[in-house]
Each structure stands twice: as C-alpha cells, then as structure tokens.
Scaffold this motif. Structure first.
Motif, PDB file in Angstrom:
ATOM      1  N   ILE A  76       0.889  -1.253   0.080  1.00  0.00           N
ATOM      2  CA  ILE A  76       0.067   0.032   0.104  1.00  0.00           C
ATOM      3  C   ILE A  76       1.005   1.213   0.044  1.00  0.00           C
ATOM      4  O   ILE A  76       1.933   1.122   0.379  1.00  0.00           O
ATOM      5  CB  ILE A  76      -1.021   0.013   1.035  1.00  0.00           C
ATOM      6  CG1 ILE A  76      -0.323   0.024   2.313  1.00  0.00           C
ATOM      7  CG2 ILE A  76      -1.914  -1.114   1.175  1.00  0.00           C
ATOM      8  CD1 ILE A  76      -0.990   0.173   3.738  1.00  0.00           C
ATOM      9  N   LEU A  89      -3.244   0.421  -3.924  1.00  0.00           N
ATOM     10  CA  LEU A  89      -3.103  -0.681  -3.509  1.00  0.00           C
ATOM     11  C   LEU A  89      -2.044  -1.282  -4.660  1.00  0.00           C
ATOM     12  O   LEU A  89      -2.533  -1.308  -5.967  1.00  0.00           O
ATOM     13  CB  LEU A  89      -4.160  -1.376  -3.112  1.00  0.00           C
ATOM     14  CG  LEU A  89      -4.137  -2.817  -2.835  1.00  0.00           C
ATOM     15  CD1 LEU A  89      -3.593  -2.945  -1.192  1.00  0.00           C
ATOM     16  CD2 LEU A  89      -5.514  -3.624  -2.878  1.00  0.00           C
ATOM     17  N   LYS A 121      -7.495  -4.086   1.657  1.00  0.00           N
ATOM     18  CA  LYS A 121      -6.174  -4.522   2.207  1.00  0.00           C
ATOM     19  C   LYS A 121      -6.516  -5.632   3.346  1.00  0.00           C
ATOM     20  O   LYS A 121      -5.936  -6.439   3.163  1.00  0.00           O
ATOM     21  CB  LYS A 121      -5.534  -3.303   2.699  1.00  0.00           C
ATOM     22  CG  LYS A 121      -4.145  -3.777   3.316  1.00  0.00           C
ATOM     23  CD  LYS A 121      -3.436  -2.644   3.970  1.00  0.00           C
ATOM     24  CE  LYS A 121      -4.117  -2.877   5.281  1.00  0.00           C
ATOM     25  NZ  LYS A 121      -3.319  -2.300   6.649  1.00  0.00           N
TER      26      LYS A 121
END
Lengths: 301, 573
Positions: free
Chosen positions: B81, B91, B119
């Motif tokens: 990230i 991402l 995530k």
C-alpha cells in the motif's frame, strides 16, 4: 632500496663430490673444481657487496659430510685486523671479502685433504646439506635484532647425479623450506635432476641447467644474484615443466593412471587382487552376465 | 496437473510460474461469491470497479461487465500500500511472476476506508492460498538463485530446449529433498534481540510529541517477552481501544518508563507492573537450580581497612540514589530474564496453556532440567574428561607393511647408473686432492669474455634458454567473452555427457530409452550450441582450436552408443 631492517641471507650449497669432479677434471680440463669455486666466490662476494646487511653462508656437500666453508665457527667478524697482514690481498679489496675468500679456500683444502676413499659412499649428501642450510637459516633468524626482517634463500650448485635413496629426506627438506618461505634455486651443471626441479617448483625458486660450464659465473650473476622481490621485475628464464608423475611400486615406471591400494596407498600399474605391500585382498565385481531369454519354452507352449 | 512453464523472467528473481488450466480463468465471475465491491477504483488511468471474490481479485472498467484484470489469490505474492501521507491512495499487487498491478482508489470521501477494507480482506485471504504454491517450485527457485553455475546450465539446456526440465531436475532434486525435509523439521526459530525495545527509536514530531515506529517484528517481540502485555492487548483491542491507541497508552504508561517510584495512575498497565513484580519475586525465590552455577557468591565485597573484605549486610539502609539504581538494575535483570524465557518457551504449542503459564513469570526452565537423574548425568559430564581416561577405542586392524622401503624410493625411474670401478674412484679422488691442495682463488680470471658474452646472449629474450617464455598462454590470446562462453559450453556438455554415461551398463528398458534420448540430446546440443560457437571463433580468426576437446568427448559418446547399438542388434538377431 633495502632498509636497514631487511636482512637477506644467501646460503650456497656447492656439490664438491670428489669422484665426479675428479672425473670431470679428466673429461674437461678447462673447467674443474677450482674454477667452479672461483665462480661461486664471485657470486658470494657480489651478494655481500649488494647491501651492507646481506649475510652469506657456503656449505660444501661432500660424499662423506656436509661442511660449512663459510662462516667458520672459530672466526668472528671482529678479529680481522692483526692476523691477516700476510694474506696477500694487498689489492685494497673490502676486507670482509678477502677474509671470506681466504677462509673458504682454506676450508676446502682441509676438506679435500681429509677425504677418505670409500667404495660404497659415492653419492653427494645433498639432502643433508640442505637440512644443515635450513638449520643455519633458522638459527640466524633467531639471532636477529628486534625489528629486523630476514629473507633467505638457498642456491644449490649441483654437479653429480641424483641419489634415489635420499628421496624421502629431500622431500621433507623441500616441504620444510616451503613452510619457512625459503626459496631453493638450482644451478645444474651436468644432468637434470628431478628432485631439484620439484624443489624449485614447490618453493618458488629458479631451476637452470646451464649449457656452458665455463660461463658459470655469468649465469650465477645474471640469474641467481637478484633476490625474490627483484626477480619479478626482470626477464629471467621461464620455469621448467616439472614431471610430477608417480612411479609404480612394482616396476618403477612413471605412470599417469594407475591403481592405488586404499589401505597402504601404494601405487601399481596393473590390477592385482592382493596388494603386495600390505597383503590386503580386494574384490572387484565382475560385469553381470545377462541371462539368455528363454524363447524355446514359449514356442513349446 | 500443472504445466511447468519454461519461460524465465529476467532480471528479477526467476520463478517458474504455475498456470492453472485455462478453464478456471474464463468469465465464471458471476458464479463466484463476491466478498467486496469497491467502486471508483482506477487502474491504468481508467475508472472502474474492484471485485474481491472467494478465489480471486478482479477489476472491470466502468460501464463494461467483463473483467480486464483478474488475478487468482494463489498467484499473488504480496500486496503493498502507498504510505499514509501520499495524496494518491493506492494498492499494489505483486504476482509471483514479478508483474505488478496497481489500483488507485479515487473516491474522494471513502478512498482510504475502501483501500484499507480491501487490504484487510486480502490480508486474510492471501495466506489461505499461499500454501497451495508448490513447495518444490520454491525449492527449485531457491536452488537456481543460489548457484549461478546451475542457473547458467539451466538457461543453456532447458531454456534452449536441449533437454527437458524433468531430466534436469531428476538427479538434482533427489539430493536436496531428503535434506530439505530434515531441515524443515528442525528449523531454528529466530530468537528475540535483547535490544528490541531500544531499537524503537522515537522521532520527534516537530511539536513536543514523539513518534514511535512499530513494526510487526517488534510487536511480536514485545508479545513474546511480556505475555502480560499480550493479554492486555487481547482484552482491550479492538473492543475498547484501537491498536494505535493501545500502543500510545503503552508508551505513555509508567509501565514503560518505569518510574516505579510513583505508581497509582489509572492505567491498564499498572496490573502488568504488579505481575512483573510478582514474577521477579518468584524468580528470586526459586533461584537457579543448576548446581554448576553459584550466583550467591557474586555478592559485592568491598575492601575494608587492612585489606580484609567487608561484606555489606543486606539490611543496610540505602540512599535515594541507590534505590533508583537498584530499580534500574532490577529492570535490566527482569528484562533479560524475560527475553531468555521467551526464547526457551516453545512457540508452536500456543494452545498448551500449562506450558505457557509455567514460564510467564520469566523463570528459566533450568529447574525442569535438573531433576535427579539428569542432574547426575550432568555432574558426571562435568567431572570426567573422556580423553584423559584409558578408554579403549574402537577395535582397529593393524597395518602390516611387508615392503615399506618401496615408499622411500622416489619417482626416479631405475636408470642404469654410471658405475665406476674402484680404480676409477681412487684415481678421481687423488686427482682432486692434488688439484685442491694448491688451490688459490684467482678471481680476476674466472671466465673468458667470449664465454660470458655467449651466456648473456643465451639469457637474453629470444636466446637459447628463453624459448619457452615467448609462447603466450591461451588465456591471453582469447578474449574473455569467448572464454566464458567456452566455460558454459563445457558445463553444459559435461552435464549431458554425465546423463549419457550414467546410463551404462544398459540393464533396463528405461535406461535404453534414456540412452537413445541422450544421444539425440547430444546431437541437438552439438548443432544448436557447439557449431555456432565454432563458426564464431573461426570468423574471428582465433587460430587455436578451442573446441577440439569437446568434440572428442562427444565423439567418444557417439562411438560408445554406436558400439552398444550394434551389439544390441547382434543380440536380437
């Protein structure tokens, strides 16, 4: 540009085998032992003159003993003055050199005078002389002052042939020299010596068989006078290809591929099921026989 | 099954990639369960929607209903990230093949939340699929990475299709698979650095605040060493406090700064402090059971008058300074004891509560080790020295050498010695004695000048004695790239010939097939690799025949094959 702290010791081992030199004097009268010794002395003087801190030793390798021609046990560098007035070297030579030369001459005369003829001792005791040289180098290195460095090398002037009986001692001396970083150079007058070739190869010295004996001094000064550091800057004869093949224990032939007993490490040129040295029996698996196919049975069925 | 793809990607880590059979990759998206949908995600400057499904992650552009980007979780190596401060919230997915795909979350209000949600979900899903990656593949990968020679061989042989990958790995993996299984079981765990707390260097925030950078490694170390803190974490996060708040409180607490002199603040960590005190006390009480170690003899003994020693009694009053010193020392001891205990604790039995609690107070497990029978053995070990005893070693068979004089004879072949008769000897000796008895060094006439000048000529470059030196070594004549190519050829040829020669004697039909295959491989090698190289060096006028030895070796293999084949034909008829 050697500093005060660097001492260079040269030990010259001269082969003075009386039998060989006597025969040589009859073969080639213009080059005899006296001439050889003169050439060696020139080399020795040059070495001493190169740097003030250079040291020298000369060993005569006889068939009965190895004797130090220089330095003498009973002689000290100090007491030159009064004794040698009558030495006859009124040519203004550096006193150290003239004294050294006279000493060497006297020692060789004494050595030859006490030679006794013995039939079975005809080989030069070269391994012993080298061992004495190594011991001398070791002793001198212990007597150095603090902070002084010593580099030493051995120059062998060889005349007679190799003695096969001295092989073990010779190899031990060579490996000891290698461990001590002592170079062994060889100047061979007559027949090539495999042992000295190995010695020079292992310790990093120079091996040279000279084509002209009368020019011995020239060869010595050109090739063997510079020490190890200087040799890298000079163009010198290239190294000889050394034959490192082993000899088989049964016939003493030099072989490249052979059989080695795993128990006693003796080398043979032919396979034999029993090692003759340690009497171990060996089995070698025979190639498998393929079974013939039983075709006949099939057709019968 | 999996098809092993032979393409290698350079220069990044070379990986053999797995391809699932094509059927799974088709638009069967609708039949899969969708776990998360994120709108307004840009990929390659195109707006679109990101879908996270049970087995893969996919992205389709706005307005279209098919996916342009689709990756199975098993193919994804890791995710990254963008750092917090950046304006673009992104991402990135890194695949096993080295490719990477970046998604930019463009929704102004919820971008960060979306990205974090994605995530977190990926974080949970990826580990499940990772285990399916072929362990053997990783092993092969590691082997190729570690050994550049092997890598080169692989490139030369497998990539150029001279032999197949299975043949290449057949003999190699056998060696490593046994060791690998052993090493996996007995892998050593990484211990805890004793300085891990000191490594979290606080950075000033600009305005009187401190910023601590905590990595997951440090957090793990803290949990391992101070199980009390782990407990508190489990209790409070995420119900009462967020992770960030927890750690902030932790560093603020007096527990961390340990000014134990004034406790009493309302702190979730005050209990931890009390637990630590208890643990320390029990450690001291238990003492060290190792009979070899006597800690009590290490008391301070100061010199008294007259050089006798003065032992300070344990009950003497201490000044304030001494108190704080002893507090620090106590903390150091406690910290070290916890670090050591954490190392001794077995991590792979987390469910085993009993073992956990038995050493949560930092006691070393020496007490377990020194039960009576083990203690006796240890004492015995410390007292006796094996090599000082007249132990009887293993029974050996003595070596008896019958002809040991053979060893002392050097490799000097038996030559016919020059035999001199005894008369000769006597003559020579007397001759020499005569000569030397009147020896006087005459150093001004050592040699004639003609001899000297001929010697100099012989020693000069080009002279009689200098012949061997003029030949240049082959390594100086041939350029280095040709040399390295030749080396590669030799390794490759050696490998092929090794396979070939290992087939003999041909006993089984498998070996027969292999022999025939290896022969064709050798031919292929010769035509694809050797001939072009030979032509190349011919073109460059390198006159030395560099490849003659290689040709000889391959020819020997051909001859052997031919002989074997004729024998086989003869046997059949």
């Amino acid at each position: 540009m050697a500093s005060e702290d660097e001492v260079s010791l040269l030990v010259i081992v001269v082969d003075v085998n009386p039998i060989w030199w006597g025969q040589q004097a009859q073969r080639e009268p213009e080059f005899n032992l006296s001439k050889c010794l003169d050439a060696v002395m020139v080399m020795a003087n040059s070495h001493l003159v190169m740097t003030r801190t250079n040291k020298l030793a000369i060993i005569a390798s006889h068939c009965q003993e190895s004797h130090f021609l220089y330095p003498n046990k009973h002689w000290k560098a100090g007491d030159v003055a009064g004794d040698e007035v009558s030495s006859g070297s009124g040519d203004g030579k550096y006193e150290l050199l003239s004294v050294a030369n006279d000493l060497v001459a006297e020692e060789i005369r004494n050595l030859m005078a006490r030679t006794q003829v013995k039939g079975h001792q005809t080989d030069t005791l070269l391994a012993g002389s080298l061992a004495k040289a190594l011991c001398y180098i070791h002793r001198v290195s212990k007597e150095l002052e603090a902070g002084q460095d010593m580099k030493s090398r051995i120059l062998v002037v060889k005349a007679a042939e190799d003695c096969a009986l001295q092989y073990m001692n010779f190899m031990n001396v060579i490996f000891a020299a290698q461990k001590q970083n002592i170079l062994i150079d060889a100047c061979v007058l007559d027949s090539d010596s495999g042992l000295l070739q190995q010695a020079c190869d292992i310790t990093g010295g120079l091996y040279l068989k000279i084509p002209q004996k009368t020019a011995l001094a020239q060869y010595l000064l050109w090739v063997f006078l510079p020490d190890a550091d200087q040799r890298s800057q000079l163009v010198l004869p290239p190294s000889v290809h050394v034959d490192y093949r082993a000899a088989c224990f049964c016939h003493r032939n030099l072989i490249e591929i052979g059989y080695v007993c795993s128990v006693c490490l003796s080398i043979f040129c032919n396979f034999s099921p029993i090692c003759t040295t340690c009497e171990t029996a060996f089995k070698i698996p025979l190639p498998q026989m393929m079974k013939p196919k039983k075709k006949k049975l099939k057709t019968a069925n | 099954m999996f098809n092993v793809d032979r393409r290698l990607k350079f220069p990044s880590a070379l990986i053999l990639c797995l391809h699932y059979p094509a059927c799974l990759l088709v638009m069967a998206a609708l039949s899969e369960e969708v776990l998360l949908v994120v709108k307004r995600v840009r990929q390659r400057k195109q707006d679109g929607t990101l879908y996270l499904m049970t087995e893969r992650i996919a992205w389709g552009p706005e307005g279209k209903d098919r996916f342009t980007v689709s990756h199975l979780y098993a193919d994804i190596r890791c995710q990254k990230i963008s750092p917090d401060g950046k304006s673009k919230i992104q991402l990135q997915l890194v695949l096993h093949t080295g490719e990477s795909t970046t998604f930019h979350f463009a929704n102004e209000s919820t971008a960060l939340k979306d990205r974090d949600a994605a995530k977190d979900l990926l974080q949970q899903l990826l580990p499940k699929f990772k285990k399916k990656a072929n362990k053997q593949l990783e092993e092969k990968n590691k082997m190729l990475q570690e050994d550049p020679v092997l890598f080169q061989l692989y490139k030369d042989l497998v990539v150029s299709q001279v032999i197949s990958a299975e043949e290449f790995w057949a003999s190699r993996l056998k060696l490593s698979s046994v060791e690998h299984s052993l090493s996996n079981n007995s892998k050593q765990e990484v211990g805890i650095s004793a300085a891990f707390l000191a490594d979290i260097r606080p950075q000033t925030d600009g305005c009187n605040g401190l910023k601590y950078n905590l990595t997951s490694d440090i957090i793990e170390s803290i949990f391992k060493t101070y199980p009390a803190v782990k407990q508190k974490y489990a209790e409070n996060v995420p119900h009462n406090l967020t992770e960030k708040e927890f750690w902030t409180r932790f560093f603020q607490s007096h527990y961390f700064h340990r000014d134990r002199i004034n406790t009493g603040q309302q702190d979730i960590f005050s209990e931890c402090a009390k637990q630590d005190e208890k643990g320390l006390k029990s450690m001291v009480v238990q003492g060290v059971k190792n009979p070899m170690v006597d800690l009590l003899s290490l008391e301070d003994k100061t010199l008294d008058e007259g050089y006798g020693s003065l032992t300070v009694g344990p009950n003497s009053s201490k000044t304030v300074k001494e108190n704080s010193n002893s507090a620090i020392i106590k903390r150091f001891n406690h910290h070290s004891a916890m670090v050591l205990a954490a190392g001794l604790r077995k991590v792979d039995a987390p469910s085993d509560q009993a073992s956990e609690t038995s050493s949560t107070d930092g006691n070393s497990r020496d007490s377990d080790f020194f039960q009576p029978p083990i203690k006796k053995v240890k004492l015995q070990e410390a007292i006796e020295y094996e090599d000082l005893q007249n132990g009887s070693g293993p029974k050996t068979i003595a070596l008896n050498l019958k002809k040991s004089d053979r060893y002392s004879h050097g490799p000097v072949p038996l030559q016919s010695h020059h035999y001199s008769t005894s008369q000769d000897i006597i003559n020579s000796v007397s001759c020499i004695q005569e000569e030397i008895s009147c020896y006087k060094p005459c150093l001004t006439r050592v040699m004639p000048s003609s001899a000297a000048s001929s010697a100099i000529t012989a020693l000069s470059p080009g002279g009689l004695l200098m012949q061997a030196g003029t030949q240049q070594a082959v390594s100086q004549l041939v350029p280095t790239d040709v040399q390295s190519e030749l080396k590669h050829l030799y390794t490759a040829a050696g490998e092929l010939l090794r396979h070939f020669w290992s087939c003999f004697p041909v006993n089984t039909p498998f070996l027969e097939e292999k022999v025939v295959k290896m022969r064709s491989n050798l031919e292929r090698f010769q035509s694809t690799k050797l001939r072009p190289f030979q032509e190349k060096i011919q073109r460059e006028y390198l006159s030395t025949n560099l490849t003659s030895h290689l040709d000889e070796m391959i020819q020997a293999a051909y001859n052997k094959f031919h002989a074997w084949q004729t024998r086989r034909m003869a046997r059949k008829t």
